[in-house]
Design a protein around this motif. Sequence first.
Motif, mmCIF file in Angstrom:
data_model
loop_
_atom_site.group_PDB
_atom_site.id
_atom_site.type_symbol
_atom_site.label_atom_id
_atom_site.label_comp_id
_atom_site.label_asym_id
_atom_site.label_seq_id
_atom_site.Cartn_x
_atom_site.Cartn_y
_atom_site.Cartn_z
ATOM 1 N N ASN A 14 -73.772 32.161 -65.489
ATOM 2 C CA ASN A 14 -74.586 30.950 -65.548
ATOM 3 C C ASN A 14 -74.244 29.956 -64.437
ATOM 4 O O ASN A 14 -75.083 29.165 -64.026
ATOM 5 C CB ASN A 14 -74.435 30.285 -66.921
ATOM 6 N N PHE A 15 -73.016 29.998 -63.938
ATOM 7 C CA PHE A 15 -72.598 29.078 -62.882
ATOM 8 C C PHE A 15 -72.421 29.778 -61.535
ATOM 9 O O PHE A 15 -71.871 29.194 -60.603
ATOM 10 C CB PHE A 15 -71.286 28.375 -63.281
ATOM 11 N N ARG A 16 -72.868 31.040 -61.444
ATOM 12 C CA ARG A 16 -72.792 31.816 -60.193
ATOM 13 C C ARG A 16 -71.365 31.873 -59.636
ATOM 14 O O ARG A 16 -71.139 31.677 -58.449
ATOM 15 C CB ARG A 16 -73.725 31.236 -59.138
ATOM 16 N N LEU A 17 -70.400 32.140 -60.505
ATOM 17 C CA LEU A 17 -68.993 32.165 -60.094
ATOM 18 C C LEU A 17 -68.541 33.521 -59.576
ATOM 19 O O LEU A 17 -67.455 33.637 -59.025
ATOM 20 C CB LEU A 17 -68.085 31.760 -61.268
ATOM 21 N N GLY A 18 -69.357 34.552 -59.752
ATOM 22 C CA GLY A 18 -68.973 35.892 -59.331
ATOM 23 C C GLY A 18 -68.506 36.719 -60.510
ATOM 24 O O GLY A 18 -68.595 36.318 -61.671
ATOM 25 N N SER A 19 -68.008 37.909 -60.207
ATOM 26 C CA SER A 19 -67.529 38.826 -61.241
ATOM 27 C C SER A 19 -66.133 38.414 -61.702
ATOM 28 O O SER A 19 -65.232 38.212 -60.889
ATOM 29 C CB SER A 19 -67.478 40.252 -60.688
ATOM 30 N N VAL A 20 -65.961 38.316 -63.011
ATOM 31 C CA VAL A 20 -64.684 37.891 -63.585
ATOM 32 C C VAL A 20 -63.645 38.997 -63.417
ATOM 33 O O VAL A 20 -63.868 40.142 -63.790
ATOM 34 C CB VAL A 20 -64.841 37.541 -65.082
ATOM 35 N N LEU A 21 -62.509 38.626 -62.826
ATOM 36 C CA LEU A 21 -61.383 39.554 -62.679
ATOM 37 C C LEU A 21 -60.400 39.390 -63.829
ATOM 38 O O LEU A 21 -59.918 40.358 -64.392
ATOM 39 C CB LEU A 21 -60.680 39.325 -61.339
ATOM 40 N N ASP A 22 -60.096 38.129 -64.159
ATOM 41 C CA ASP A 22 -59.237 37.822 -65.300
ATOM 42 C C ASP A 22 -59.378 36.356 -65.649
ATOM 43 O O ASP A 22 -59.971 35.588 -64.902
ATOM 44 C CB ASP A 22 -57.771 38.201 -65.038
ATOM 45 N N PHE A 23 -58.843 35.987 -66.802
ATOM 46 C CA PHE A 23 -58.861 34.581 -67.228
ATOM 47 C C PHE A 23 -57.715 34.356 -68.187
ATOM 48 O O PHE A 23 -57.199 35.293 -68.791
ATOM 49 C CB PHE A 23 -60.202 34.216 -67.876
ATOM 50 N N LYS A 24 -57.292 33.085 -68.270
ATOM 51 C CA LYS A 24 -56.227 32.757 -69.226
ATOM 52 C C LYS A 24 -56.415 31.325 -69.700
ATOM 53 O O LYS A 24 -56.858 30.454 -68.947
ATOM 54 C CB LYS A 24 -54.838 32.943 -68.615
ATOM 55 N N PRO A 25 -56.083 31.076 -70.963
ATOM 56 C CA PRO A 25 -56.177 29.710 -71.473
ATOM 57 C C PRO A 25 -55.098 28.827 -70.858
ATOM 58 O O PRO A 25 -54.021 29.301 -70.490
ATOM 59 C CB PRO A 25 -55.964 29.873 -72.981
ATOM 60 N N ILE A 26 -55.421 27.552 -70.741
ATOM 61 C CA ILE A 26 -54.482 26.561 -70.206
ATOM 62 C C ILE A 26 -54.302 25.481 -71.269
ATOM 63 O O ILE A 26 -55.289 24.960 -71.799
ATOM 64 C CB ILE A 26 -55.024 25.934 -68.904
ATOM 65 N N SER A 27 -53.085 25.142 -71.582
ATOM 66 C CA SER A 27 -52.811 24.091 -72.561
ATOM 67 C C SER A 27 -53.160 22.732 -71.971
ATOM 68 O O SER A 27 -52.798 22.417 -70.843
ATOM 69 C CB SER A 27 -51.338 24.097 -72.959
#
Length: 87
Positions: A14-27
């Motif tokens: 939806n935001f044209r960020l590209g293909s997701v490689l990984d993600f992690k939550p941030i406190s």
Amino acid sequence: MTLKLSDIVKIAKNFRLGSVLDFKPISTSGNLAYKINTDKGSYFLRFSPNDPFRGRTKDELLAEAEFINHLSENGVPVSVPLKNLEG
């Protein structure tokens, strides 16, 4: 609230960020936040709570985005808000 990979992929599209490689939550102190790495770069995703005690109005969020853009335009290193496919 916790986001799954499928949620992050939809948001990235939806935001044209590209293909997701990984993600992690941030406190954080009160927001839901994630660091997302894609084939186009790294992004910080933040959701503000929508409740009467901690939430902010649409106008307050738009004012924050305007202020962050002003800081960026004047050389302050900040994470600028991105527009989605709808603008």
